[in-house]
Design a protein around this motif. Structure first.
Motif: not given
Lengths: 277, 352
Positions: A78-93
């Protein structure tokens, strides 16, 4: 001693004093007090064999490791994709994802566990929705069994994995990924040949920290588990509180402590290492 | 597919800012083509559109005559050298160089042969099992170069590949890159902000400014015949001195008559362009002839192989003059009265 190092120790001093006072001292006291009752080493050894090789503790150790492994695996998946999204996300997201992960930390584990009980119980929200939709005929047994323990622990431990992986993923130079793409790699190839190898040390660190925390869990399995889901921390508590067999509790504590410290030694090797350069 | 590269009026905007404005290029196979310009001139964005990392808002990108405007980078079959080298830290030298072949699914034997060949070409044979952190900057640069050419691409893109190297190493690598390019007959599109590098290596240079091509041509042509004051001063030192029209005559500082072989004034005022090394400095005062100006030496700097003079002429104009420090060269001192002169062929009138 150079001034910088002295200042470093001084700044650590309050934390070290606290740890010594509320953790090291009591546990040392407890262990010493419990183990000095034996008249001879032979007597101690006999008792130790009784405690550590009894069917109960072997079953509990098996439970502990099994639950720990299952939870760790789930948390990773569960955590790997969440971390991936978090590492690519910027600003409000980025802020939104981070808040979702960290906010539950501000409430206690007990409160969060009770919240899960509201959701998972026989008449809980999930069962009511599924029944209402006609997807099931009878309520699912989501609590007071292995399923409940794993769901609850996965939830509590997820942030540790996500934040560990995030640090490793953030350290990956995006220009390397672009370079790989430019050299003819498909998105899947970029992921498996470049991104994943470069974040592997984070995965190992995340798995170890999650597993270390999982095998010492008490509240969640106690509240959400059934009679077959006793973990070692619960057994220790029972020896102290109910049977008052302190020597046995001390021996189990030592087992848990040694295993934890060994895993931690491995963990610190991976956690302290930066991304390979 | 041939190694020709065409840009057909490509434009790229980020928000309200136009980074590349209608750039067109026709680059034949085997050419060493350089995009030169200050930072923010759009050269890197232009290269990114060739690579496929950036999709243009308007216009087309053609590789070997085929429209590749919307094809992702992996479908373009280009070799690339990146500014920071982008060497994979988890792979050793041989694995890094093999990467473009591995992702294409080449056979083990082919990979082995090609990697050995590419490493030999950049003189890194014997470094196969090293990692980037065990290599010097120059060696990392060579790994990046080997990886770009290993698949024998027709076109190789290079984004400031020598930017991080010291001057000596830079010069060596310039020669080596040029040699490899000629041996393999590949088209190279090279981005740099270093004008000397551009002049040394290129068959043709496009000088970019504010997202447009200010001028394009072979190094000597753009250096000796700049069409704007921007190009004149960006490529090396330039004297750009105010002139005005007086009937049929163009007059410079102090009303001296000037004759230039090229260019024209679009208005009554403009500039005359002449390179410092084209200006002669003679002792004594001038007679009134075209392209002869009286002046006084302000500074004389000794630069080893050349003497650089700053000479003040009439109307507050200052000329820089580079005189080769050859056999029997006369040396002038600050305060000396001198005459500056140059040939009409070596100067040009610029509208602004």
């Amino acid at each position: 001693m150079p001034l910088g190092r002295l200042a470093g120790w001084l700044m650590l001093a309050p934390a070290l004093a606290l740890l010594f006072g509320v953790f090291l001292l009591p546990i040392g006291w407890f262990l010493a007090g419990s183990l000095t009752d034996f008249a001879s080493f032979a007597e101690f050894w006999e008792e130790a064999q009784d405690v550590l090789f009894s069917g109960t503790i072997l079953r509990v150790l098996l439970n502990t490791n099994g639950i720990g492994a299952a939870v760790t695996l789930l948390v990773l998946v569960i955590g790997y994709p969440v971390s991936y999204a978090l590492s690519r996300a910027k600003g409000l997201v980025f802020t939104a994802i981070l808040l979702c992960i960290v906010l539950p930390y501000f409430t206690s584990t007990i409160v969060r566990t009770y919240a899960w009980m509201v959701l998972l119980g026989r008449t809980g929200l999930i069962n009511q929705i599924l029944l209402g939709l006609g997807l099931i005929d009878a309520p699912l047994e989501l609590m007071y069994n292995r399923t409940g323990v794993i769901i609850g622990m996965t939830y509590v431990l997820l942030p540790y994995m996500v934040l560990t992986l995030f640090a490793a993923m953030k350290a990956v130079d995006p220009r390397l990924l672009q370079a790989a793409e430019g050299m003819g790699a498909s998105p899947a190839t970029v992921f498996f040949r470049v991104f994943m190898p470069l974040t592997l040390h984070g995965v190992i660190a995340g798995v170890l920290i999650t597993f270390i925390l999982a095998i010492g869990f008490f509240v969640t399995p106690a509240l959400m588990g059934g009679p077959d889901d006793i973990m070692i921390a619960m057994l220790i508590e029972r020896e102290v509180e109910l049977t008052q067999n302190w020597p046995a509790a001390a021996m189990m504590t030592i087992v848990l402590l040694v295993v934890t410290l060994l895993l931690y030694a491995v963990y610190s090797r991976f956690a302290d290492r930066e991304a390979p350069r | 597919m041939s190694g020709s590269v065409d840009l057909d009026a490509v434009t790229k905007r980020y928000g309200s800012e136009t980074v590349v404005a209608g750039v067109s290029l026709v680059i034949p196979e085997g050419e060493f083509f350089t995009l030169l310009g200050p930072s923010g001139s759009g050269k890197t964005t232009t290269l990114s559109m060739l690579a496929g990392f950036v999709v243009p808002d308007e216009g087309r990108v053609l590789l070997g005559g085929q429209d590749m405007t919307r094809v992702p980078p992996r479908g373009r079959g280009l070799g690339m050298v990146f500014q920071n080298y982008a060497i994979f830290p988890h792979l050793n030298v041989a694995e890094n160089v093999a990467f473009p072949l591995t992702v294409k699914g080449a056979s083990k034997a082919e990979i082995k042969a090609r990697v050995a060949e590419a490493l030999a070409m950049v003189k890194l044979t014997g470094f196969e099992t090293r990692y980037a952190r065990q290599l010097s900057g120059g060696q990392q640069q060579r790994v990046a170069l080997a990886r770009a050419i290993v698949g024998h691409p027709k076109v190789v893109l290079m984004d400031e590949p020598l930017g991080a190297l010291d001057k000596n190493l830079r010069y060596h690598m310039q020669v080596e890159i040029k040699e490899i390019q000629q041996r393999l007959g590949m088209t190279v599109i090279y981005v740099t902000h270093d004008q000397e590098e551009a002049l040394t290596m290129s068959d043709r240079i496009a000088i970019m400014n504010h997202g447009r091509i200010a001028q394009m041509g072979p190094p000597r042509e753009v250096y000796e015949n700049p069409e704007s004051s921007f190009v004149a001063s960006f490529l090396g030192e330039a004297n750009l001195v105010k002139v005005r029209r007086d009937g049929e005559t163009v007059r410079g500082p102090g009303g001296a008559p000037l004759v230039a072989a090229r260019g024209a004034l679009s208005a009554n005022e403009g500039l005359v362009f002449v390179r410092p090394e084209k200006v002669k400095v003679a002792a004594g005062t001038a007679e009134l002839r075209p392209n002869h100006l009286p002046g006084q030496v302000l500074h004389a700097s000794f630069l080893g192989n050349i003497m650089r003079y700053a000479v003040s002429a009439a109307d507050g104009a200052t000329f820089f003059c580079d005189v080769a420090n050859g056999a029997g060269t006369e040396i002038h001192r600050a305060g000396d009265a001198v005459t500056l002169s140059w040939r009409a062929e070596d100067s040009r009138l610029l509208g602004s």
